[in-house]
Design a protein around this motif. Structure first.
Motif, PDB file in Angstrom:
ATOM      1  N   ALA A   1      47.220  36.965  43.827  1.00 60.57           N
ATOM      2  CA  ALA A   1      47.729  36.647  42.483  1.00 60.57           C
ATOM      3  C   ALA A   1      46.582  36.445  41.501  1.00 60.57           C
ATOM      4  CB  ALA A   1      48.613  35.409  42.539  1.00 60.57           C
ATOM      5  N   THR A   2      45.516  35.835  41.944  1.00 58.68           N
ATOM      6  CA  THR A   2      44.366  35.600  41.069  1.00 58.68           C
ATOM      7  C   THR A   2      43.686  36.916  40.709  1.00 58.68           C
ATOM      8  OG1 THR A   2      44.046  33.407  42.011  1.00 58.68           O
ATOM      9  CG2 THR A   2      42.193  34.352  40.816  1.00 58.68           C
ATOM     10  N   LEU A   3      43.477  37.782  41.692  1.00 61.35           N
ATOM     11  CA  LEU A   3      42.878  39.084  41.394  1.00 61.35           C
ATOM     12  C   LEU A   3      43.782  39.894  40.476  1.00 61.35           C
ATOM     13  CD1 LEU A   3      41.338  39.975  44.849  1.00 61.35           C
ATOM     14  CD2 LEU A   3      40.094  39.627  42.717  1.00 61.35           C
ATOM     15  N   GLU A   4      45.083  39.816  40.697  1.00 61.22           N
ATOM     16  CA  GLU A   4      46.041  40.524  39.838  1.00 61.22           C
ATOM     17  C   GLU A   4      45.949  40.027  38.399  1.00 61.22           C
ATOM     18  OE1 GLU A   4      49.209  43.229  38.913  1.00 61.22           O
ATOM     19  OE2 GLU A   4      47.830  43.123  40.611  1.00 61.22           O
ATOM     20  N   SER A   5      45.840  38.729  38.223  1.00 57.31           N
ATOM     21  CA  SER A   5      45.741  38.147  36.889  1.00 57.31           C
ATOM     22  C   SER A   5      44.489  38.650  36.157  1.00 57.31           C
ATOM     23  CB  SER A   5      45.721  36.622  36.980  1.00 57.31           C
ATOM     24  OG  SER A   5      45.543  36.046  35.709  1.00 57.31           O
ATOM     25  N   TYR A   6      43.341  38.613  36.825  1.00 55.96           N
ATOM     26  CA  TYR A   6      42.103  39.118  36.221  1.00 55.96           C
ATOM     27  C   TYR A   6      42.225  40.611  35.912  1.00 55.96           C
ATOM     28  CZ  TYR A   6      39.123  34.990  36.879  1.00 55.96           C
ATOM     29  OH  TYR A   6      38.556  33.750  36.791  1.00 55.96           O
ATOM     30  N   TYR A   7      42.775  41.355  36.858  1.00 54.71           N
ATOM     31  CA  TYR A   7      42.953  42.799  36.679  1.00 54.71           C
ATOM     32  C   TYR A   7      43.819  43.083  35.441  1.00 54.71           C
ATOM     33  CZ  TYR A   7      44.574  47.554  37.732  1.00 54.71           C
ATOM     34  OH  TYR A   7      44.896  48.881  37.665  1.00 54.71           O
ATOM     35  N   ASN A   8      44.915  42.354  35.296  1.00 55.89           N
ATOM     36  CA  ASN A   8      45.814  42.547  34.152  1.00 55.89           C
ATOM     37  C   ASN A   8      45.163  42.199  32.823  1.00 55.89           C
ATOM     38  OD1 ASN A   8      47.940  43.546  35.676  1.00 55.89           O
ATOM     39  ND2 ASN A   8      48.813  41.513  36.019  1.00 55.89           N
ATOM     40  N   LEU A   9      44.125  41.372  32.871  1.00 54.61           N
ATOM     41  CA  LEU A   9      43.386  41.017  31.657  1.00 54.61           C
ATOM     42  C   LEU A   9      42.241  41.987  31.376  1.00 54.61           C
ATOM     43  CD1 LEU A   9      43.344  37.144  32.092  1.00 54.61           C
ATOM     44  CD2 LEU A   9      44.562  38.439  30.323  1.00 54.61           C
ATOM     45  N   GLY A  10      42.087  42.988  32.224  1.00 57.30           N
ATOM     46  CA  GLY A  10      41.081  44.020  31.983  1.00 57.30           C
ATOM     47  C   GLY A  10      39.797  43.884  32.776  1.00 57.30           C
ATOM     48  N   ALA A  11      39.733  42.928  33.684  1.00 55.58           N
ATOM     49  CA  ALA A  11      38.523  42.762  34.497  1.00 55.58           C
ATOM     50  C   ALA A  11      38.418  43.880  35.522  1.00 55.58           C
ATOM     51  CB  ALA A  11      38.554  41.419  35.222  1.00 55.58           C
ATOM     52  N   ILE A  12      37.200  44.143  35.956  1.00 54.46           N
ATOM     53  CA  ILE A  12      36.987  45.002  37.109  1.00 54.46           C
ATOM     54  C   ILE A  12      37.230  44.113  38.316  1.00 54.46           C
ATOM     55  CG2 ILE A  12      35.283  46.282  38.456  1.00 54.46           C
ATOM     56  CD1 ILE A  12      33.957  47.012  35.772  1.00 54.46           C
ATOM     57  N   ALA A  13      38.283  44.385  39.043  1.00 52.36           N
ATOM     58  CA  ALA A  13      38.687  43.562  40.190  1.00 52.36           C
ATOM     59  C   ALA A  13      38.745  44.454  41.422  1.00 52.36           C
ATOM     60  CB  ALA A  13      40.045  42.918  39.923  1.00 52.36           C
ATOM     61  N   PHE A  14      38.185  43.959  42.518  1.00 52.92           N
ATOM     62  CA  PHE A  14      38.200  44.744  43.747  1.00 52.92           C
ATOM     63  C   PHE A  14      38.043  43.847  44.958  1.00 52.92           C
ATOM     64  CE2 PHE A  14      33.843  44.804  42.108  1.00 52.92           C
ATOM     65  CZ  PHE A  14      33.071  44.491  43.215  1.00 52.92           C
ATOM     66  N   VAL A  15      38.184  44.463  46.118  1.00 53.33           N
ATOM     67  CA  VAL A  15      37.950  43.786  47.380  1.00 53.33           C
ATOM     68  C   VAL A  15      36.782  44.514  48.029  1.00 53.33           C
ATOM     69  CG1 VAL A  15      38.919  43.044  49.581  1.00 53.33           C
ATOM     70  CG2 VAL A  15      40.410  43.241  47.573  1.00 53.33           C
TER      71      VAL A  15
END
Length: 150
Positions: A79-93
């Motif tokens: 959920a935290t990664l999804e939130s950052y991703y939805n705000l435009g962050a580069i999010a990955f694992v």
């Protein structure tokens, strides 16, 4: 992580490890104590800013098995990664399967079942996201087109 230091020293990104929350159970002498990790607040393992102002967040997971399951991330971490991703962050694992490293974009990880027909991935599924290890995990070299010296 050596990779984070490398990118910071060269002005590509400033990325910090999120401290793990813990509590002191017993104080000893000379600054020695017994502690216990407390429940995670679901902060990504690493957060920072890349050159140009883009936020970067990622989790790090590893396995010695031949595959890694989507479920290694908790619901809160996802959920935290999804939130950052939805705000435009580069999010990955950032994952290690045995001794191979991969930077898996958040949306690919999140939708793993759609992409691969299952809720786990193998190294050969992720060849496109493979990153080299050369004294450090070169997780952003493809972003900045850095040539890794072997």
């Amino acid at each position: 992580m050596r990779g984070c230091m490398y990118y910071k020293e060269r002005g590509f990104a400033d990325i910090d490890k999120t401290p793990e929350p813990f509590r002191v159970i017993k104080k000893g002498t000379r600054g020695i104590f017994t502690g216990q990790f407390t429940k995670s607040k679901a902060q990504p393992d690493f957060k920072g800013t890349m050159r140009g102002g883009k936020t970067i967040v990622f989790e790090v997971k590893s396995t010695q098995e031949d595959n890694i399951k989507q479920s290694v991330l908790s619901k809160k971490q996802s959920a935290t990664l999804e939130s950052y991703y939805n705000l435009g962050a580069i999010a990955f694992v950032l994952i290690a399967i045995q001794d191979e490293f991969f930077t898996v974009p958040w949306d690919l990880w999140r939708d793993m079942k759609e992409y691969f027909g299952r809720k786990y991935v193998k190294a050969n599924d992720l060849e496109r996201y493979h990153v080299k290890y050369s004294l450090r995990v070169c997780f952003l070299d493809k972003v900045f087109l850095i040539k890794v010296k072997e």
